[in-house]
Scaffold this motif. Structure first.
Motif, PDB file in Angstrom:
ATOM      1  N   ALA A   1      -1.685  -0.180   0.367  1.00 54.60           N
ATOM      2  CA  ALA A   1      -1.021  -1.190   1.192  1.00 54.60           C
ATOM      3  C   ALA A   1      -1.991  -2.286   1.613  1.00 54.60           C
ATOM      4  N   TYR A   2      -3.215  -1.906   1.961  1.00 51.24           N
ATOM      5  CA  TYR A   2      -4.223  -2.887   2.373  1.00 51.24           C
ATOM      6  C   TYR A   2      -4.553  -3.840   1.207  1.00 51.24           C
ATOM      7  N   GLY A   3      -4.704  -3.276   0.013  1.00 52.38           N
ATOM      8  CA  GLY A   3      -5.008  -4.122  -1.134  1.00 52.38           C
ATOM      9  C   GLY A   3      -3.868  -5.049  -1.497  1.00 52.38           C
ATOM     10  N   LEU A   4      -2.618  -4.583  -1.366  1.00 51.49           N
ATOM     11  CA  LEU A   4      -1.482  -5.459  -1.652  1.00 51.49           C
ATOM     12  C   LEU A   4      -1.342  -6.551  -0.597  1.00 51.49           C
ATOM     13  N   ALA A   5      -1.695  -6.211   0.645  1.00 51.94           N
ATOM     14  CA  ALA A   5      -1.609  -7.212   1.703  1.00 51.94           C
ATOM     15  C   ALA A   5      -2.658  -8.307   1.512  1.00 51.94           C
TER      16      ALA A   5
ATOM     17  N   LEU B   1     -17.751  -6.218   3.069  1.00 51.09           N
ATOM     18  CA  LEU B   1     -17.204  -5.560   4.259  1.00 51.09           C
ATOM     19  C   LEU B   1     -16.072  -4.606   3.897  1.00 51.09           C
ATOM     20  N   THR B   2     -15.348  -4.912   2.834  1.00 52.09           N
ATOM     21  CA  THR B   2     -14.294  -4.001   2.380  1.00 52.09           C
ATOM     22  C   THR B   2     -14.896  -2.669   1.934  1.00 52.09           C
ATOM     23  N   ALA B   3     -16.016  -2.737   1.206  1.00 53.82           N
ATOM     24  CA  ALA B   3     -16.690  -1.509   0.807  1.00 53.82           C
ATOM     25  C   ALA B   3     -17.133  -0.710   2.023  1.00 53.82           C
ATOM     26  N   LEU B   4     -17.643  -1.427   3.051  1.00 48.33           N
ATOM     27  CA  LEU B   4     -18.032  -0.756   4.295  1.00 48.33           C
ATOM     28  C   LEU B   4     -16.829  -0.101   4.965  1.00 48.33           C
ATOM     29  N   ALA B   5     -15.707  -0.804   4.991  1.00 48.89           N
ATOM     30  CA  ALA B   5     -14.500  -0.253   5.599  1.00 48.89           C
ATOM     31  C   ALA B   5     -14.028   0.990   4.861  1.00 48.89           C
ATOM     32  N   LEU B   6     -14.164   0.991   3.525  1.00 51.00           N
ATOM     33  CA  LEU B   6     -13.774   2.163   2.751  1.00 51.00           C
ATOM     34  C   LEU B   6     -14.619   3.370   3.146  1.00 51.00           C
ATOM     35  N   VAL B   7     -15.909   3.175   3.267  1.00 53.96           N
ATOM     36  CA  VAL B   7     -16.773   4.282   3.670  1.00 53.96           C
ATOM     37  C   VAL B   7     -16.438   4.739   5.086  1.00 53.96           C
ATOM     38  N   LEU B   8     -16.139   3.789   5.963  1.00 53.90           N
ATOM     39  CA  LEU B   8     -15.813   4.142   7.347  1.00 53.90           C
ATOM     40  C   LEU B   8     -14.535   4.963   7.433  1.00 53.90           C
TER      41      LEU B   8
ATOM     42  N   GLY C   1      -4.363  -9.672  -1.302  1.00 53.54           N
ATOM     43  CA  GLY C   1      -4.358  -9.638  -2.753  1.00 53.54           C
ATOM     44  C   GLY C   1      -5.614 -10.164  -3.406  1.00 53.54           C
ATOM     45  N   LYS C   2      -6.445 -10.924  -2.662  1.00 58.29           N
ATOM     46  CA  LYS C   2      -7.644 -11.503  -3.267  1.00 58.29           C
ATOM     47  C   LYS C   2      -8.806 -10.514  -3.348  1.00 58.29           C
ATOM     48  N   LEU C   3      -8.709  -9.420  -2.655  1.00 54.25           N
ATOM     49  CA  LEU C   3      -9.779  -8.420  -2.709  1.00 54.25           C
ATOM     50  C   LEU C   3      -9.606  -7.547  -3.951  1.00 54.25           C
ATOM     51  N   ARG C   4     -10.736  -7.268  -4.615  1.00 53.72           N
ATOM     52  CA  ARG C   4     -10.690  -6.503  -5.854  1.00 53.72           C
ATOM     53  C   ARG C   4     -10.962  -5.014  -5.664  1.00 53.72           C
ATOM     54  N   LEU C   5     -11.481  -4.601  -4.536  1.00 54.35           N
ATOM     55  CA  LEU C   5     -11.894  -3.217  -4.346  1.00 54.35           C
ATOM     56  C   LEU C   5     -10.803  -2.286  -3.842  1.00 54.35           C
ATOM     57  N   PRO C   6      -9.907  -2.694  -2.926  1.00 54.93           N
ATOM     58  CA  PRO C   6      -8.995  -1.712  -2.319  1.00 54.93           C
ATOM     59  C   PRO C   6      -8.079  -1.000  -3.313  1.00 54.93           C
ATOM     60  N   LEU C   7      -7.469  -1.744  -4.230  1.00 52.08           N
ATOM     61  CA  LEU C   7      -6.518  -1.100  -5.135  1.00 52.08           C
ATOM     62  C   LEU C   7      -7.203  -0.114  -6.088  1.00 52.08           C
TER      63      LEU C   7
ATOM     64  N   ALA D   1      -5.518  14.170   3.384  1.00 53.15           N
ATOM     65  CA  ALA D   1      -6.290  12.978   3.729  1.00 53.15           C
ATOM     66  C   ALA D   1      -6.399  12.027   2.540  1.00 53.15           C
ATOM     67  N   SER D   2      -6.646  12.549   1.332  1.00 49.65           N
ATOM     68  CA  SER D   2      -6.758  11.661   0.174  1.00 49.65           C
ATOM     69  C   SER D   2      -5.433  10.982  -0.135  1.00 49.65           C
ATOM     70  N   ALA D   3      -4.311  11.688   0.063  1.00 44.11           N
ATOM     71  CA  ALA D   3      -3.012  11.054  -0.153  1.00 44.11           C
ATOM     72  C   ALA D   3      -2.778   9.937   0.856  1.00 44.11           C
ATOM     73  N   VAL D   4      -3.072  10.220   2.158  1.00 42.49           N
ATOM     74  CA  VAL D   4      -2.875   9.189   3.195  1.00 42.49           C
ATOM     75  C   VAL D   4      -3.776   7.995   2.939  1.00 42.49           C
ATOM     76  N   LEU D   5      -5.042   8.246   2.625  1.00 37.00           N
ATOM     77  CA  LEU D   5      -5.960   7.139   2.368  1.00 37.00           C
ATOM     78  C   LEU D   5      -5.547   6.337   1.145  1.00 37.00           C
ATOM     79  N   ALA D   6      -5.040   7.016   0.117  1.00 30.81           N
ATOM     80  CA  ALA D   6      -4.594   6.285  -1.063  1.00 30.81           C
ATOM     81  C   ALA D   6      -3.454   5.337  -0.731  1.00 30.81           C
ATOM     82  N   VAL D   7      -2.491   5.816   0.082  1.00 32.09           N
ATOM     83  CA  VAL D   7      -1.370   4.954   0.468  1.00 32.09           C
ATOM     84  C   VAL D   7      -1.861   3.801   1.330  1.00 32.09           C
TER      85      VAL D   7
END
Length: 870
Positions: free
Chosen positions: A187-191, A145-152, A193-199, A177-183
């Motif tokens: 933040a989402y990946g740090l929040a 679902l994280t991968a889906l959220a990234l595409v969304l 921490g168990k997900l491997r894809l966001p960071l 947009a790429s700068a905002v999405l990166a930030v």
């Protein structure tokens, strides 16, 4: 290199390992107790309230299954992990495809409110769902679902640009947009921490803001390079301090790509700059890249630190060397970079970390190697260019060195080539001369010797058994050390390599200097000949000092031979130069063979001297205006001298190579005379005389004796054929009879003498020429008489057990009979059906195959019987 941690860090590590051992020991003791209980006879009845699962007995519903130790969670029957991942991946892909189709196809049929509501709801749900799933332990589903959220989120950005801000610049909008999405994704990946894809996704998105911003602003290439470098620096920071291996690997890949792109931009701008001022700005970019790479190498692990040092060194050379190179012509720019590359080697004493300093030193070596690669093609042209003179020997002395080479290289643009070779040769020569100082300077880069794991203090600097301060220390030969020791080249080998490189490059520099200056032809020939003499002196001196196998004498030997070939070819333009050069080479190599003590160099020098002397005899025939076949006897002068020299040297190891080289000269003489039969017969007879002279010596008799007989017989055949003799027996029988008389006398004096030595030459002198004529004779008398004689000889050989008579008579008899039967065999073969010969051949093969062992035994018995004959 082995890292030695501080005492506090090492103590903490030991405590952690001891705790893990204690936990493992407790687990094993628990398992042992259960096994002992399982081996005891079961109690007849269970006590009231006894709970089997509480003591490790088989749980209900799984009779007979043993309980597991503490901390072990048994696997439940479920689909394999790989199948689960495949299902989740396919589900995520389908959802992504559906979202993309919705955005691209159904977006236009909805109002602005509906669009916003749908995207916001779906994106928000895809972002919230992984947090809920992680609490329930469904990590794989959360990743999907994280991968889906990234595409969304990417689709949201596209939708916002297409609807809310269609007039904005696409590149600028993409940068923001790429700068905002990166930030946001960081933040989402740090929040969570168990997900491997966001960071890692945030790292990927962070690669583009600065690049797209510079592109959107229409910035010049230099600004784009700075943007790429800033992105690479950010990646380096993430790679050093990022969280998780995925983040670090992604940052390393991105930083490598961006940093390489920045370096290429800076290098392109520096090399194409119109002047030193124009090269200063790209040089600043390259220097900044070098500083960034060096800063990363300061804290990076071993392999990355060396890579960072290499990048820093190359970037610094390109930055500093590009400024003066922009003011020089194309032929001298390489010298500016070479000097900067040599200066970078001073990082050895700059206090850098060991691995980073090694990388910088490797970059310096790469620059030097690149400069040598640039100069070596011109050296190859100097050495191989005179080959073109073979097509027109003695056409006349050319005006200068360049015209003699016939090369089309732009020599004016290669003016720096001899300077490059001379500079590197001088540095290598200085290193060879003052090697202890080089070892002392390079001591900070020395790696401690890797000792065995059981060696006390292994890998600790200063501990017992530590290595010498230099990886190639001359006192370390690798003998007597454990299996864990990594052997390195000895200091003597490294020093020898430096000396050999200095010698080879210095020789090449002198050759190139003559071409660049375009010295007169006579000066070039004399200079190259003098260089050959100098190399020979070095080779003789090195071999005589007991270091005959070291690199410097071997290099001198190879250079002397190569230079002799080159100057020999160069001298072919003029008759006088050819005689002078090859005469000098013959004397020089002969003198070197006389003075040197080692066997291998002596053999090489002696063989080369024989070759040069053979060429001189060929020149003599050309000067006398002789045809090639008429000059062939002159060429045999040198082989005759080698026979005499071999008789003088006797069993000296040099004798055999010299005589073999003379034999090759004799073969050249035969090749020259092959166009004229009378001269060929003369040359073959003279070669037979030389072989007979060599056969006088006992150690050469087994080979030279048979060779002499064969050459004499062959010379006779050729002479008879050249004279168109139709009755060769009139010439061969007078030779055969006395030869057989001599053979009988030899056998009476020495009954153990071989029949081939006693009777073979005499019989072959008549039988073989008569057989050759009989095959072309249409009359019946000669084949009949030859067959009768061969039959008598064969019977005599069988009676007296003489191998030569039996074999020669049998072979001649068989071939003579085949000649007589050939017409009838051809007639019968023409009358037979086409299928019969293959059938007979197949039947014969079947019979031979079925009786293979018997035929093999028969062949062995025949071989043994022949071997017992004399």
């Amino acid at each position: 290199m082995e890292h030695v941690p501080p005492p506090a860090e090492e103590l903490a590590r030991l405590d952690q390992e001891l705790a893990e051992l204690d936990a493992r020991r407790a687990q094993l003791l628990t398992r042992r107790a259960w096994l002992l209980a399982a081996l005891r006879p079961p109690a007849p009845t269970a006590a009231p309230g006894w709970n089997p699962s509480a003591w490790g007995a088989p749980p209900p519903g799984r009779p007979g299954a043993p309980a597991q130790p503490w901390g072990y969670v048994p696997k439940q029957p479920s689909a394999p992990r790989s199948a689960q991942n495949v299902l989740l991946t396919l589900g995520g892909l389908l959802l992504m495809i559906a979202a993309i189709a919705f955005t691209l196809v159904s977006w236009g049929s909805m109002g602005i409110g509906g669009r916003s509501a749908v995207l916001a709801a779906v994106t928000l749900g895809a972002l919230i769902a992984p947090a809920v799933l992680l609490r329930r332990g469904l990590a794989a589903t959360a990743e999907a679902l994280t991968a889906l959220a990234l595409v969304l989120t990417l689709l949201d950005v596209y939708a916002v640009h297409a609807v809310a801000a269609p007039d904005t610049d696409g590149l600028g909008f993409t940068a923001v947009a790429s700068a905002v999405l990166a930030v946001l994704w960081a933040a989402y990946g740090l929040a969570l921490g168990k997900l491997r894809l966001p960071l890692p996704a945030a790292v990927v998105l962070a690669q583009w803001p600065l690049l797209f911003w510079a592109w959107a602003a229409g910035a010049p290439a230099l600004v784009v390079g700075w943007a790429l470098l800033a992105t690479a620096v950010l990646d380096g920071v993430i790679a050093l301090w990022g969280k998780g291996s995925g983040v670090r690997v992604t940052a390393c890949v991105g930083g490598s790509a961006m940093g390489f792109s920045a370096l290429m931009v800076g290098l392109a701008l520096s090399t194409t700059a119109s002047g030193p001022l124009g090269a200063a700005a790209p040089g600043a970019l390259l220097l900044a890249a070098a500083a960034a790479a060096l800063a990363g190498a300061w804290r990076a692990p071993k392999g990355f630190a060396r890579t960072g040092g290499v990048v820093a060194g190359l970037a610094a050379v390109a930055a500093v060397g590009g400024v003066p190179a922009a003011a020089l012509s194309d032929g001298w720019r390489v010298l500016a970079y070479l000097l900067c590359g040599l200066a970078v080697a001073g990082a050895v004493r700059a206090g850098l970390p060991r691995d980073a300093a090694r990388g910088v030193l490797a970059a310096s070596g790469a620059v030097v190697a690149g400069a040598l690669v640039w100069a070596l093609p011109s050296l190859a042209a100097v050495l191989l260019g005179p080959v073109t003179l073979l097509s027109d020997v003695w056409a006349g002395s050319p005006g200068g060195f360049r015209s003699a080479l016939g090369s089309t290289l732009p020599w004016s643009e290669l003016a720096a080539a001899p300077v490059v070779l001379a500079l590197v040769a001088g540095l290598l020569g200085a290193a060879y001369r003052w090697w202890p100082s080089v070892v002392r300077i390079a001591a900070p880069l020395a790696a401690p010797r890797t000792a065995d794991a059981g060696t006390p203090g292994a890998g600790v600097p200063g501990a017992a058994g530590a290595a010498a301060p230099w990886p190639g220390w001359s006192g370390w030969s690798g003998a007597g050390v454990g299996a864990g020791v990594r052997r390195r080249p000895s200091g003597a080998a490294l020093r020898g390599a430096a000396g050999a490189g200095a010698l080879a490059l210095g020789w090449g520099a002198l050759l190139l200097a003559g071409v660049v200056l375009d010295v007169p032809y006579a000066v070039a020939v004399a200079g190259e000949t003098a260089l050959v003499g100098g190399l020979l002196a070095l080779a003789v001196r090195g071999a005589g000092s007991g270091r005959g196998a070291s690199a410097v004498p071997v290099t001198a030997l190879v250079g002397a031979v190569s230079g002799a070939v080159s100057v020999g070819l160069l001298s072919l333009a003029s008759e006088g130069a050819a005689y002078a050069v090859f005469g000098a080479l013959t004397v020089l190599f002969a003198g070197a063979a006389f003075r040197v003590g080692a066997e291998v160099p002596r053999a090489v020098f002696a063989v080369a001297s024989v070759v040069w002397g053979t060429v001189l005899t060929g020149f003599a025939g050309r000067s006398l205006d002789l045809d090639p076949h008429e000059a062939a006897p002159l060429v045999l002068l040198v082989p005759a001298l080698t026979v005499l020299l071999g008789a003088r040297l006797r069993r000296n190891p040099v004798a055999l190579p010299v005589e073999l080289t003379g034999a090759l000269g004799a073969l050249v003489a035969v090749g020259l005379a092959v166009t004229d039969a009378p001269f060929l017969a003369l040359v073959l007879a003279l070669c037979g005389v030389l072989a007979a002279g060599a056969a006088v010596r006992p150690e050469r008799r087994p080979v030279a004796g048979y060779l002499a007989a064969a050459l004499f017989v062959l010379a006779t055949w050729v002479r008879l054929a050249a004279s168109e003799v139709s009755f060769p027996e009139a010439y061969t029988l007078p030779v055969t009879v006395p030869a057989l008389v001599v053979g009988v006398a030899r056998r009476r004096g020495d009954p153990e003498a071989s029949s081939w030595t006693a009777y073979g030459p005499g019989l072959a002198a008549t039988l073989l020429p008569s057989l050759a004529v009989a095959w072309t004779d249409t009359d019946w008398l000669r084949p009949l008489l030859l067959g009768v004689a061969a039959l008598v000889i064969t019977l005599q050989g069988a009676r007296y057990r003489l191998q030569a008579l039996l074999v020669l008579g049998g072979v001649v008899l068989a071939l003579d009979g085949l000649h007589e039967l050939a017409p009838y065999v051809a007639q019968v073969a023409g009358a037979l059906p086409r299928w019969l010969p293959p059938a007979l051949a197949g039947l014969l093969l079947l019979v031979v195959g079925a009786t293979y062992e018997q035929r093999l035994r028969d062949a062995r018995r025949l071989k043994d019987a022949l071997g017992r004959m004399r």
